[in-house]
Design an enzyme around this catalytic site. Structure first.
Site, PDB file in Angstrom:
ATOM      1  N   LEU A  10       8.784 -62.077 124.525  1.00 10.17           N
ATOM      2  CA  LEU A  10       9.984 -61.816 123.721  1.00 10.17           C
ATOM      3  C   LEU A  10       9.967 -60.438 123.063  1.00 10.17           C
ATOM      4  O   LEU A  10       8.944 -59.999 122.549  1.00 10.17           O
ATOM      5  CB  LEU A  10      10.115 -62.902 122.635  1.00 10.17           C
ATOM      6  CG  LEU A  10      10.151 -64.342 123.154  1.00 10.17           C
ATOM      7  CD1 LEU A  10      10.239 -65.322 121.985  1.00 10.17           C
ATOM      8  CD2 LEU A  10      11.328 -64.561 124.116  1.00 10.17           C
ATOM      9  N   HIS A  61      15.679 -60.345 122.775  1.00 10.77           N
ATOM     10  CA  HIS A  61      15.701 -61.811 122.627  1.00 10.77           C
ATOM     11  C   HIS A  61      15.930 -62.180 121.153  1.00 10.77           C
ATOM     12  O   HIS A  61      16.674 -63.117 120.852  1.00 10.77           O
ATOM     13  CB  HIS A  61      14.359 -62.415 123.039  1.00 10.77           C
ATOM     14  CG  HIS A  61      13.993 -62.198 124.476  1.00 10.77           C
ATOM     15  ND1 HIS A  61      12.999 -61.344 124.867  1.00 10.77           N
ATOM     16  CD2 HIS A  61      14.498 -62.738 125.614  1.00 10.77           C
ATOM     17  CE1 HIS A  61      12.880 -61.376 126.185  1.00 10.77           C
ATOM     18  NE2 HIS A  61      13.790 -62.206 126.674  1.00 10.77           N
ATOM     19  N   GLY A 120      21.991 -62.007 127.224  1.00  6.50           N
ATOM     20  CA  GLY A 120      22.099 -60.571 126.953  1.00  6.50           C
ATOM     21  C   GLY A 120      22.981 -59.870 127.965  1.00  6.50           C
ATOM     22  O   GLY A 120      23.023 -60.226 129.145  1.00  6.50           O
ATOM     23  N   ASP A 136      21.833 -58.388 131.666  1.00  9.79           N
ATOM     24  CA  ASP A 136      21.970 -59.125 132.924  1.00  9.79           C
ATOM     25  C   ASP A 136      23.423 -59.564 133.068  1.00  9.79           C
ATOM     26  O   ASP A 136      23.730 -60.763 133.125  1.00  9.79           O
ATOM     27  CB  ASP A 136      21.007 -60.313 132.942  1.00  9.79           C
ATOM     28  CG  ASP A 136      19.570 -59.831 132.894  1.00  9.79           C
ATOM     29  OD1 ASP A 136      19.184 -59.045 133.772  1.00  9.79           O
ATOM     30  OD2 ASP A 136      18.839 -60.196 131.963  1.00  9.79           O
ATOM     31  N   GLN A 172      24.368 -61.963 135.889  1.00  6.51           N
ATOM     32  CA  GLN A 172      23.882 -63.318 135.597  1.00  6.51           C
ATOM     33  C   GLN A 172      24.868 -64.054 134.689  1.00  6.51           C
ATOM     34  O   GLN A 172      25.187 -65.230 134.901  1.00  6.51           O
ATOM     35  CB  GLN A 172      22.504 -63.213 134.928  1.00  6.51           C
ATOM     36  CG  GLN A 172      22.039 -64.464 134.218  1.00  6.51           C
ATOM     37  CD  GLN A 172      20.597 -64.372 133.757  1.00  6.51           C
ATOM     38  OE1 GLN A 172      19.680 -64.521 134.547  1.00  6.51           O
ATOM     39  NE2 GLN A 172      20.365 -64.160 132.479  1.00  6.51           N
ATOM     40  N   MET A 188      16.007 -52.683 126.241  1.00  2.00           N
ATOM     41  CA  MET A 188      14.762 -53.460 126.110  1.00  2.00           C
ATOM     42  C   MET A 188      14.669 -54.466 127.231  1.00  2.00           C
ATOM     43  O   MET A 188      15.658 -55.097 127.612  1.00  2.00           O
ATOM     44  CB  MET A 188      14.719 -54.154 124.761  1.00  2.00           C
ATOM     45  CG  MET A 188      14.527 -53.157 123.659  1.00  2.00           C
ATOM     46  SD  MET A 188      13.952 -53.923 122.155  1.00  2.00           S
ATOM     47  CE  MET A 188      13.983 -52.486 121.094  1.00  2.00           C
ATOM     48  N   SER A 245      11.432 -57.116 129.184  1.00  2.00           N
ATOM     49  CA  SER A 245      10.013 -57.505 129.220  1.00  2.00           C
ATOM     50  C   SER A 245       9.266 -56.663 130.241  1.00  2.00           C
ATOM     51  O   SER A 245       8.068 -56.437 130.115  1.00  2.00           O
ATOM     52  CB  SER A 245       9.890 -58.986 129.579  1.00  2.00           C
ATOM     53  OG  SER A 245      10.653 -59.751 128.684  1.00  2.00           O
TER      54      SER A 245
HETATM   55  O1  PAF Z   1      17.590 -64.008 131.752  1.00  2.00           O
HETATM   56  C1  PAF Z   1      16.550 -64.689 131.841  1.00  2.00           C
HETATM   57  O2  PAF Z   1      15.564 -64.481 131.129  1.00  2.00           O
HETATM   58  C2  PAF Z   1      16.506 -65.804 132.868  1.00  2.00           C
HETATM   59  O3  PAF Z   1      17.210 -65.478 134.022  1.00  2.00           O
HETATM   60  C3  PAF Z   1      16.971 -67.159 132.318  1.00  2.00           C
HETATM   61  C4  PAF Z   1      18.422 -67.122 131.897  1.00  2.00           C
HETATM   62  C5  PAF Z   1      16.113 -67.541 131.120  1.00  2.00           C
HETATM   63  C6  PAF Z   1      16.837 -68.260 133.380  1.00  2.00           C
HETATM   64  O4  PAF Z   1      15.529 -68.398 133.797  1.00  2.00           O
END
Ligand code: PAF
Length: 293
Positions: free
Chosen positions: A30, A34, A144, A147, A150, A181, A183
């Site tokens: 994190l 996050h 966030g 992505d 996503q 940012m 990971s």
């Molecule tokens: O964005 C992420 O960290 C991942 O794709 C998620 C949404 C936690 C699903 O594993």
């Protein structure tokens, strides 16, 4: 803060949460990005559930599942400090027991950009997030902006499968030089780290041209691409300008556009994006355009 590792415990714990619940799904390691999702969830809900699960189904065999950054002790300390009520840390076998055979697939949007390059990726994301929604039964879920594709895929899933969950999109949190940012930034060496800030600079240059009146997506794309191409450490994968609701071509140049960049810089492949006009990159603007708000 309750730590839970089984599905039965999570179901049980969820029954006692009798007011609004915000869910922040994560893969751990994190960072402040996050933490800003958690802070927003804390503000908007009575309870906050965070999940930490490195989802094997969204990694291709050649990707970094084994080496993905992990820091459970550090993560738990941050979550405790952030006032999270419940953290769910399932093992892969808890999420995908022997005989697991059901997947959730969103069509079309998942074939473009990230989906084209990472064919199984979004199917893994939608499958795990639909399981987390079923288990945690949140009122709102927080993702966030970094992505962006996503988020739009998840929004489509929520709409098509009637999940009673609001998708909230929070602005990308950046280092002082603009680097989003992530990971995976820990993989960058000092020189790569310096170059990585150019992803944001490329977006800024396009944003400035937009503010001055440029609306031609191809010209805006070229402006961003030139910033990336001027650094030999950056291996640009794509610079793309899309209609944020379809991830297809921009049809009306006066409607909001989304500019996305992806580049390999040393070991990590990094992503960034922003909405144009620039003023839309707020929680409200992002959630209206990319989320369900
Ligand atoms: O964005 C992420 O960290 C991942 O794709 C998620 C949404 C936690 C699903 O594993």
């Amino acid at each position: 803060m309750k730590q839970i590792v089984t599905i039965a415990e999570l179901r049980q714990a969820r029954k006692s949460l009798l007011a609004e619940v915000g869910l922040v799904p994560t893969m751990g390691a994190l960072h402040d990005g996050h933490l800003s999702l958690i802070e927003t969830a804390r503000r908007e809900n009575d309870y906050v559930i965070v999940t930490i699960f490195i989802n094997p189904k969204q990694f291709a065999p050649h990707e970094d599942l084994e080496g993905y950054p992990r820091d459970i002790e550090g993560d738990l300390a941050k979550l405790q400090k952030a006032g999270v009520d419940l953290v769910f840390l399932p093992s892969p076998l808890v999420m995908y027991p022997e005989g697991f055979r059901t997947y959730v697939t969103v069509k079309e949007i998942t074939l473009r950009l990230e989906g084209e390059r990472r064919p199984e990726h979004f199917r893994g994301v939608t499958t795990v997030v639909s399981k987390l929604f079923n288990l945690a039964q949140p009122d709102r879920a927080y993702f966030g902006q970094k992505d962006a594709q996503q988020v739009v895929v998840l929004r489509q899933m929520v709409k098509d499968l009637n999940f009673p969950v609001e998708i909230v999109v929070c602005p990308t949190i950046r280092e002082a030089d603009g680097l989003a940012m992530s990971s995976r930034n820990v993989y960058l060496n000092a020189k790569e780290r310096e170059s990585a800030a150019r992803l944001f600079h490329a977006l800024q240059e396009a944003g400035q041209a937009y503010e001055k009146g440029e609306r031609d997506p191809e010209l805006l794309r070229t402006i961003a691409l030139e910033v990336l191409n001027s650094d030999e450490i950056i291996r640009t994968d794509y610079v793309s300008i899309v209609d944020p609701s379809t991830f297809g071509a921009v049809i009306y140049q006066d409607d909001p556009m989304l500019i996305l960049v992806a580049a390999q810089i040393g070991r990590p492949r990094l992503l960034d994006n922003c909405l144009l006009p620039w003023g839309l990159n707020t929680q409200e603007g992002l959630s209206t355009i990319l989320g369900t708000n």
